[in-house]
Enzyme design. Sequence first.
Site: not given
Length: 486
Positions: A100, A181, A210, A262
Amino acid sequence: MAQLNAISHSCSPNLVCNGTRKPESHLGKLSCWRKIGASSNGFNGNAFVHNNVNLTQASRNKVIQAVVASENEAEASVSPKGGLRGKLNKVVLAYSGGLDTSVIVPWLRENYGCEVVCFTADVGQGVMELDGLEAKAKASGACQLVVKDLQEEFVKDYIFPCLRAGAIYERKYLLGTSMARPVIAKAMVDVAKEVGADAVSHGCTGKGNDQVRFELTFFALNPELNVVAPWREWEITGREDAIEYAKKHNVPVPVTKKSIYSRDRNLWHLSHEGDILEDPANEPLKDMYMMSVDPEDAPNEPEYIEIGIVSGIPISVNGKALSPATLLSQLNEIGGKHGIGRIDMVENRLVGMKSRGVYETPGGTILFSAVRELESLTLDRETIQVKDQLALKYAELVYAGRWFDPLRESMDEFMKKITETTTGSVTLKLYKGSVTVTGRTSPYSLYRQDISSFESGQIYDQADAAGFIKLYGLPMRVRAMLEKGI
């Protein structure tokens, strides 16, 4: 402040490198490309607006190719879904080196005519995920790669405050991704300032939490930065589309085998989502776990450890003082060996949907047990009740990405104040997936053996209990008298 390692110098806006100039660094070499188009841009704050463009409904449904008129003209393109794109100078991209983010690099250059600075944060995800990033960034077309080791900052300034607060989301989740994050996004804002970028970008999808966590941090720390979220703009819908896009733009597709899950890993935890986990009725497969052994396969003998704590913050293991990141790493190893810290839960995402995730948090589970148990000695009843109530809100704020919200910061000061005396040590027994507290001690303990003992004492006269019970139960007694007509 973490050490900054730049793989190359900041790219000059109008410089063609083409491999002829090779700036040196200890991490490697990258080439630049010439800046395309205008030096000015059509953005204002976080609202992407292009001036003097009158769009009809028909034009919104077409892709308009940007044409460079001169170095002083602004350019814009309209996506098939009608979103305006303008000109950016330099973008800092949260970069992992996976498919990605490798594709996002040329996509940003193509759609915004900008230079791309890739940023990677080391939050304890492991050296395997950091290997080869220089080559991947170069192959994707980045002009610069910046790597920062944030492990100590992550544990000291983010994990430990949540631990001190007792923050747990929806009874189970120890906030592993939620805490990581904001520390990454804060570093991105710092890097954007260092390299002179006017925008930041991430590879979060439009369905997850996120995207909110990253962008709220950007807003809080530098509201002037533009934010580009490709997954909310581009036409790529899945892995096959991304691979096809990469081939068209000569971006080598990462050769690593794609996991069926994931995953997100950092020094605090490892999360698993997707595949069979999408059905809450399915039991996780035994080979899915990576940080912890199956409790059934854990050692047959228990292990005892002692955690030293000062003002609600752990500082030592078995009497040895350790740095925050080292302490957590050691407990992850110890806890993982005994199958500690596995959580399987269905949670409510911030964006509204429910999701099922499995989390491994061995060291964190041990630390939460230790700190909570020490508080049973050092905090009185009313304080514990208020702290537990605020901990729920604290966890909610962190989960929702509001780390730099004044409310969370104010609550953190409260937590810091009331845990000033939460100092001492806790002994725990680890055995086949369980953590059992076996001992606790503190110089600020409110526990008094001379008061609690069943033996008679001078401070507590058992005869006083009769009057206390009559007064404490008076409302119940009055209600019963009323019902019986007394």
